[in-house]
Design a protein around this motif. Structure first.
Motif, PDB file in Angstrom:
ATOM      1  N   ARG A   1       0.874  -1.179   0.000  1.00  0.00           N
ATOM      2  CA  ARG A   1       0.000   0.000   0.000  1.00  0.00           C
ATOM      3  C   ARG A   1       0.910   1.227   0.000  1.00  0.00           C
ATOM      4  O   ARG A   1       2.117   1.091   0.144  1.00  0.00           O
ATOM      5  CB  ARG A   1      -0.886  -0.017   1.248  1.00  0.00           C
ATOM      6  N   PRO A   2       0.386   2.449  -0.170  1.00  0.00           N
ATOM      7  CA  PRO A   2       1.253   3.622  -0.051  1.00  0.00           C
ATOM      8  C   PRO A   2       1.999   3.542   1.279  1.00  0.00           C
ATOM      9  O   PRO A   2       1.411   3.248   2.323  1.00  0.00           O
ATOM     10  CB  PRO A   2       0.284   4.804  -0.082  1.00  0.00           C
ATOM     11  N   ALA A   3       3.310   3.789   1.225  1.00  0.00           N
ATOM     12  CA  ALA A   3       4.139   3.534   2.405  1.00  0.00           C
ATOM     13  C   ALA A   3       5.309   4.508   2.442  1.00  0.00           C
ATOM     14  O   ALA A   3       5.385   5.452   1.649  1.00  0.00           O
ATOM     15  CB  ALA A   3       4.630   2.088   2.365  1.00  0.00           C
ATOM     16  N   VAL A   4       6.217   4.255   3.369  1.00  0.00           N
ATOM     17  CA  VAL A   4       7.427   5.059   3.515  1.00  0.00           C
ATOM     18  C   VAL A   4       8.621   4.117   3.538  1.00  0.00           C
ATOM     19  O   VAL A   4       8.657   3.171   4.330  1.00  0.00           O
ATOM     20  CB  VAL A   4       7.406   5.890   4.817  1.00  0.00           C
ATOM     21  N   LEU A   5       9.583   4.374   2.652  1.00  0.00           N
ATOM     22  CA  LEU A   5      10.863   3.682   2.715  1.00  0.00           C
ATOM     23  C   LEU A   5      11.691   4.396   3.772  1.00  0.00           C
ATOM     24  O   LEU A   5      11.873   5.613   3.710  1.00  0.00           O
ATOM     25  CB  LEU A   5      11.589   3.746   1.370  1.00  0.00           C
ATOM     26  N   VAL A   6      12.159   3.653   4.759  1.00  0.00           N
ATOM     27  CA  VAL A   6      13.019   4.211   5.797  1.00  0.00           C
ATOM     28  C   VAL A   6      14.421   3.679   5.568  1.00  0.00           C
ATOM     29  O   VAL A   6      14.624   2.473   5.448  1.00  0.00           O
ATOM     30  CB  VAL A   6      12.528   3.833   7.215  1.00  0.00           C
ATOM     31  N   MET A   7      15.374   4.594   5.471  1.00  0.00           N
ATOM     32  CA  MET A   7      16.788   4.236   5.341  1.00  0.00           C
ATOM     33  C   MET A   7      17.469   4.597   6.650  1.00  0.00           C
ATOM     34  O   MET A   7      17.399   5.735   7.106  1.00  0.00           O
ATOM     35  CB  MET A   7      17.449   5.003   4.189  1.00  0.00           C
ATOM     36  N   SER A   8      18.129   3.623   7.254  1.00  0.00           N
ATOM     37  CA  SER A   8      18.816   3.853   8.529  1.00  0.00           C
ATOM     38  C   SER A   8      20.132   4.589   8.294  1.00  0.00           C
ATOM     39  O   SER A   8      21.215   4.088   8.573  1.00  0.00           O
ATOM     40  CB  SER A   8      19.044   2.514   9.245  1.00  0.00           C
ATOM     41  N   THR A   9      20.003   5.777   7.738  1.00  0.00           N
ATOM     42  CA  THR A   9      21.122   6.658   7.411  1.00  0.00           C
ATOM     43  C   THR A   9      20.766   8.044   7.931  1.00  0.00           C
ATOM     44  O   THR A   9      19.611   8.456   7.856  1.00  0.00           O
ATOM     45  CB  THR A   9      21.337   6.710   5.885  1.00  0.00           C
ATOM     46  N   ALA A  10      21.742   8.764   8.435  1.00  0.00           N
ATOM     47  CA  ALA A  10      21.494  10.081   9.030  1.00  0.00           C
ATOM     48  C   ALA A  10      20.876  11.048   8.025  1.00  0.00           C
ATOM     49  O   ALA A  10      21.365  11.203   6.919  1.00  0.00           O
ATOM     50  CB  ALA A  10      22.788  10.663   9.584  1.00  0.00           C
ATOM     51  N   TRP A  11      19.793  11.701   8.449  1.00  0.00           N
ATOM     52  CA  TRP A  11      19.155  12.725   7.641  1.00  0.00           C
ATOM     53  C   TRP A  11      19.938  14.014   7.791  1.00  0.00           C
ATOM     54  O   TRP A  11      20.278  14.445   8.893  1.00  0.00           O
ATOM     55  CB  TRP A  11      17.715  12.956   8.089  1.00  0.00           C
ATOM     56  N   LEU A  12      20.230  14.647   6.674  1.00  0.00           N
ATOM     57  CA  LEU A  12      20.865  15.963   6.628  1.00  0.00           C
ATOM     58  C   LEU A  12      20.266  16.715   5.448  1.00  0.00           C
ATOM     59  O   LEU A  12      19.775  16.101   4.499  1.00  0.00           O
ATOM     60  CB  LEU A  12      22.381  15.838   6.391  1.00  0.00           C
ATOM     61  N   ASP A  13      20.320  18.052   5.498  1.00  0.00           N
ATOM     62  CA  ASP A  13      19.962  18.808   4.304  1.00  0.00           C
ATOM     63  C   ASP A  13      20.896  18.364   3.192  1.00  0.00           C
ATOM     64  O   ASP A  13      22.083  18.166   3.424  1.00  0.00           O
ATOM     65  CB  ASP A  13      20.138  20.311   4.541  1.00  0.00           C
ATOM     66  N   GLY A  14      20.387  18.210   1.998  1.00  0.00           N
ATOM     67  CA  GLY A  14      21.216  17.820   0.866  1.00  0.00           C
ATOM     68  C   GLY A  14      20.820  16.486   0.255  1.00  0.00           C
ATOM     69  O   GLY A  14      21.313  16.130  -0.805  1.00  0.00           O
ATOM     70  N   TRP A  15      19.924  15.735   0.892  1.00  0.00           N
ATOM     71  CA  TRP A  15      19.453  14.482   0.314  1.00  0.00           C
ATOM     72  C   TRP A  15      18.387  14.777  -0.737  1.00  0.00           C
ATOM     73  O   TRP A  15      17.548  15.656  -0.552  1.00  0.00           O
ATOM     74  CB  TRP A  15      18.848  13.574   1.380  1.00  0.00           C
ATOM     75  N   SER A  16      18.414  14.036  -1.822  1.00  0.00           N
ATOM     76  CA  SER A  16      17.348  14.095  -2.821  1.00  0.00           C
ATOM     77  C   SER A  16      16.993  12.665  -3.197  1.00  0.00           C
ATOM     78  O   SER A  16      17.797  11.750  -3.028  1.00  0.00           O
ATOM     79  CB  SER A  16      17.784  14.889  -4.055  1.00  0.00           C
ATOM     80  N   ALA A  17      15.775  12.486  -3.694  1.00  0.00           N
ATOM     81  CA  ALA A  17      15.319  11.141  -4.055  1.00  0.00           C
ATOM     82  C   ALA A  17      14.434  11.192  -5.277  1.00  0.00           C
ATOM     83  O   ALA A  17      13.748  12.188  -5.536  1.00  0.00           O
ATOM     84  CB  ALA A  17      14.553  10.504  -2.890  1.00  0.00           C
ATOM     85  N   THR A  18      14.466  10.091  -6.015  1.00  0.00           N
ATOM     86  CA  THR A  18      13.498   9.870  -7.081  1.00  0.00           C
ATOM     87  C   THR A  18      12.880   8.502  -6.863  1.00  0.00           C
ATOM     88  O   THR A  18      13.518   7.582  -6.362  1.00  0.00           O
ATOM     89  CB  THR A  18      14.138   9.923  -8.489  1.00  0.00           C
ATOM     90  N   VAL A  19      11.618   8.394  -7.228  1.00  0.00           N
ATOM     91  CA  VAL A  19      10.909   7.119  -7.234  1.00  0.00           C
ATOM     92  C   VAL A  19      10.466   6.908  -8.672  1.00  0.00           C
ATOM     93  O   VAL A  19       9.695   7.716  -9.209  1.00  0.00           O
ATOM     94  CB  VAL A  19       9.704   7.118  -6.274  1.00  0.00           C
ATOM     95  N   ASP A  20      11.013   5.873  -9.289  1.00  0.00           N
ATOM     96  CA  ASP A  20      10.748   5.597 -10.700  1.00  0.00           C
ATOM     97  C   ASP A  20      11.013   6.832 -11.562  1.00  0.00           C
ATOM     98  O   ASP A  20      10.260   7.148 -12.490  1.00  0.00           O
ATOM     99  CB  ASP A  20       9.317   5.083 -10.903  1.00  0.00           C
TER     100      ASP A  20
END
Length: 167
Positions: free
Chosen positions: A91-110
């Motif tokens: 179902r609609p969900a959230v991918l959680v990455m056990s990596t420190a969040w900082l400004d500067g992350w970007s993501a694409t999905v498909d």
């Protein structure tokens, strides 16, 4: 905050959370409440992601309310600040990455840009749709390009001044 001996505290959960996992629900709390939840061994971080920015959480993650694990994630963080993860979500969900969040992350999905949010106060959260998706994460230091441009411009000006003075 640091401990009395000047060291920083390190939290570890047992059992350890996977590097990448998929969660079905997003809930909102302030950072103190999230910190309390992180320290409570009874909090199941694989069923709910906690956010401290209510309006943004509702805008980007509002339809993710079904508590519990929501699928699988295959992939991991690479050495260069990138990750490629295949997510299969029930179902609609959230991918959680056990990596420190900082400004500067970007993501694409498909291939489509999506927000990267601070999840559970410290790690990365990326909204994913139901079905199988390819998630790509990248980290770029904020200000690095501007700093490089300013350095190059300064060096150019200094070189021009040196040429003018020697003439």
């Amino acid at each position: 905050t640091g401990a009395d001996d000047g060291t920083l505290p390190r939290w570890q959960r047992s059992p350890r959370l996977p590097e990448a996992y998929v969660v079905g629900a997003v809930a909102v709390d302030d950072i103190e409440g999230i910190t309390d939840r992180l320290q409570d061994a009874a909090t199941d971080l694989t069923s709910t992601v906690w956010r401290d920015d209510g309006e943004l959480a509702r805008a980007s993650f509002g339809d993710r309310m079904a508590v519990g694990p929501a699928g699988t994630a295959e992939g991991r963080m690479g050495p260069e600040g990138t990750a490629d993860v295949v997510v299969t979500a029930d179902r609609p969900a959230v991918l959680v990455m056990s990596t420190a969040w900082l400004d500067g992350w970007s993501a694409t999905v498909d291939g489509r840009a999506v927000p990267v949010a601070r999840a559970n106060g410290v790690v990365l959260g990326v909204p994913v749709p139901a079905g199988t998706s390819r998630v790509h994460l990248e980290f770029h230091s904020p200000g690095l390009r501007l700093g490089g441009l300013a350095t190059a411009l300064s060096l150019t000006v200094l070189a021009m001044l040196a040429v003018v003075q020697s003439a």
